[in-house]
Design an enzyme around this catalytic site. Sequence first.
Site, PDB file in Angstrom:
ATOM      1  N   ASN A   1     -15.547  -3.571   3.739  1.00  0.00           N
ATOM      2  CA  ASN A   1     -14.628  -3.484   5.009  1.00  0.00           C
ATOM      3  C   ASN A   1     -15.445  -2.796   6.082  1.00  0.00           C
ATOM      4  OD1 ASN A   1     -11.802  -1.404   5.729  1.00  0.00           O
ATOM      5  ND2 ASN A   1     -11.892  -3.600   6.547  1.00  0.00           N
TER       6      ASN A   1
ATOM      7  N   GLN B   1       0.750  -1.241   0.068  1.00  0.00           N
ATOM      8  CA  GLN B   1      -0.132  -0.053  -0.073  1.00  0.00           C
ATOM      9  C   GLN B   1       0.806   1.267   0.028  1.00  0.00           C
ATOM     10  OE1 GLN B   1      -2.410   1.454   3.477  1.00  0.00           O
ATOM     11  NE2 GLN B   1      -4.052   1.270   2.096  1.00  0.00           N
TER      12      GLN B   1
ATOM     13  N   ARG C   1      -9.104  -5.586  12.301  1.00  0.00           N
ATOM     14  CA  ARG C   1      -8.626  -5.699  13.681  1.00  0.00           C
ATOM     15  C   ARG C   1      -9.173  -6.997  14.058  1.00  0.00           C
ATOM     16  NH1 ARG C   1     -12.685  -1.505  15.598  1.00  0.00           N
ATOM     17  NH2 ARG C   1     -13.776  -2.060  13.714  1.00  0.00           N
TER      18      ARG C   1
ATOM     19  N   CYS D   1      -6.914   7.150   4.910  1.00  0.00           N
ATOM     20  CA  CYS D   1      -6.445   7.527   6.241  1.00  0.00           C
ATOM     21  C   CYS D   1      -6.940   8.745   6.906  1.00  0.00           C
ATOM     22  CB  CYS D   1      -4.853   7.622   6.147  1.00  0.00           C
ATOM     23  SG  CYS D   1      -4.124   7.707   7.454  1.00  0.00           S
TER      24      CYS D   1
HETATM   25  C1  LIG Z   1      -4.268   0.152  13.979  1.00  0.00           C
HETATM   26  C2  LIG Z   1      -4.771   0.347  12.773  1.00  0.00           C
HETATM   27  C3  LIG Z   1      -3.864   0.614  11.706  1.00  0.00           C
HETATM   28  C4  LIG Z   1      -4.509   0.814  10.547  1.00  0.00           C
HETATM   29  N1  LIG Z   1      -3.373   1.166   9.476  1.00  0.00           N
HETATM   30  C5  LIG Z   1      -4.171   1.236   8.070  1.00  0.00           C
HETATM   31  C6  LIG Z   1      -3.202   1.261   7.026  1.00  0.00           C
HETATM   32  O1  LIG Z   1      -1.787   1.276   7.178  1.00  0.00           O
HETATM   33  N2  LIG Z   1      -3.707   1.440   5.964  1.00  0.00           N
HETATM   34  C7  LIG Z   1      -5.031   1.495   5.731  1.00  0.00           C
HETATM   35  O2  LIG Z   1      -5.543   1.503   4.348  1.00  0.00           O
HETATM   36  N3  LIG Z   1      -5.954   1.363   6.655  1.00  0.00           N
HETATM   37  C8  LIG Z   1      -5.478   1.014   7.806  1.00  0.00           C
HETATM   38  N4  LIG Z   1      -6.338   0.806   9.101  1.00  0.00           N
HETATM   39  C9  LIG Z   1      -7.923   0.697   8.579  1.00  0.00           C
HETATM   40  C10 LIG Z   1      -8.097  -0.763   8.421  1.00  0.00           C
HETATM   41  O3  LIG Z   1      -7.552  -1.284   7.476  1.00  0.00           O
HETATM   42  C11 LIG Z   1      -9.679  -1.082   8.046  1.00  0.00           C
HETATM   43  O4  LIG Z   1     -10.026  -0.313   7.088  1.00  0.00           O
HETATM   44  C12 LIG Z   1     -10.345  -0.663   9.189  1.00  0.00           C
HETATM   45  O5  LIG Z   1      -9.744  -0.813  10.618  1.00  0.00           O
HETATM   46  C13 LIG Z   1     -11.938  -1.385   9.365  1.00  0.00           C
HETATM   47  O6  LIG Z   1     -11.679  -2.713   9.279  1.00  0.00           O
HETATM   48  P1  LIG Z   1     -11.989  -3.678  10.680  1.00  0.00           P
HETATM   49  O7  LIG Z   1     -13.412  -3.115  11.107  1.00  0.00           O
HETATM   50  O8  LIG Z   1     -11.840  -4.867   9.926  1.00  0.00           O
HETATM   51  O9  LIG Z   1     -11.009  -3.342  11.635  1.00  0.00           O
HETATM   52  C14 LIG Z   1      -5.735   0.587  10.307  1.00  0.00           C
HETATM   53  C15 LIG Z   1      -6.589   0.309  11.454  1.00  0.00           C
HETATM   54  C16 LIG Z   1      -6.086   0.183  12.405  1.00  0.00           C
HETATM   55  C17 LIG Z   1      -7.090  -0.039  13.765  1.00  0.00           C
END
Ligand SMILES: Cc1cc2nc3c(=O)[nH]c(=O)nc-3n(C[C@H](O)[C@H](O)[C@H](O)COP(=O)(O)O)c2cc1C
Length: 314
Positions: free
Chosen positions: A197, A67, A222, A97
């Site tokens: 997502n 990414q 997560r 982000c």
């Molecule tokens: C600690 C943390 C770090 C993340 N880092 C990124 C990242 O580097 N790039 C990105 O596109 N999304 C990042 N996300 C977002 C996740 O990829 C995802 O879109 C978001 O957590 C929702 O999905 P979930 O409900 O399955 O956690 C991050 C989320 C968390 C909690």
Amino acid sequence: MIKFNKKIIQAPLAGYSCAPFRKIAWQWGQPDFCYTEMLSAKNIYLKVPIKKRYFFRDPVEGPLCVQLAGNEAEILAFAAEKIIEWGADLIDLNCGCPVPKIRKKKYGSKLLADSKHLYKLIRAIKTVVKIPVLIKIRVDGLSRDQFNCEVAKAIEDAEADAVTVHGRHWTEGYEIPVSYQDIAEIKQTISIPVIGNGDVSDTFSAKKMFLQTGCDALMIARASVGQPWIFEQIHQELQGRTFTKPTLVEIGDIFLFHIKELTMLEGESSSLLQARKLAKYYARGQVDNDFLSQVVTIGSYQELQEIVKRFFII
Ligand SMILES: Cc1cc2nc3c(=O)[nH]c(=O)nc-3n(C[C@H](O)[C@H](O)[C@H](O)COP(=O)(O)O)c2cc1C
């Protein structure tokens, strides 16, 4: 053209995504592909030294999506070519982000504010690489910004290979439920694959994401920390099959393996700090809280091993 197998992907997670994390996901859950965390295209372009953690690809990993974060076409194109040398199978442009310092640089979710510019960035990447190019976005959510369809069309017109939609606006935190309606709206607007997502944590929520959005695949962030088998579990259970989770002893072994691999990648002191962070995910719901208070005291991998062997027993 992306072909999904399991239709489940491991999301990018800054602070977690690295070769050991992905290797374990691949060994225990085999998602369609896994991610690096977001990497600055500008740092790659300027040849700023990058820690091994961010680019190392283990020969044992499955398919890898790297990414990028960036805002300038030329720089993104340069970085895209470079990461192919690192072994990327797919490339993703981060458009989700919400972190202020990222938005200030006009990266991440800030890219959603100008779909014409976003189109140009995607074209610049598409022109230099042959591997699939994905875009990861957020949605209008409760904001009434009305950008869902415009952004989705720009992404499709630029010939991106798929779009991942985290169903929250960039101002919305995890306490706001994910908007299936916004993801569904995007799915209905475009014909490239849409990856849903947000809040997928088990087979029930996976089914809900598929049914309520019509998405082509889903992405888990997560819930995959400390549960690398979740991809296989959801895959089996969606087909009505029974899935047997690893035993507590096996989970303890996965945790130790994770930390051992981090030690080889980054050295013992860094891996022990990460062990403290990761412990609660591996322990969730199944190991006594005393375990967590003991993990914060560890000074070596051997001490961690002794504590894990004491608590992760049947
Ligand atoms: C600690 C943390 C770090 C993340 N880092 C990124 C990242 O580097 N790039 C990105 O596109 N999304 C990042 N996300 C977002 C996740 O990829 C995802 O879109 C978001 O957590 C929702 O999905 P979930 O409900 O399955 O956690 C991050 C989320 C968390 C909690």
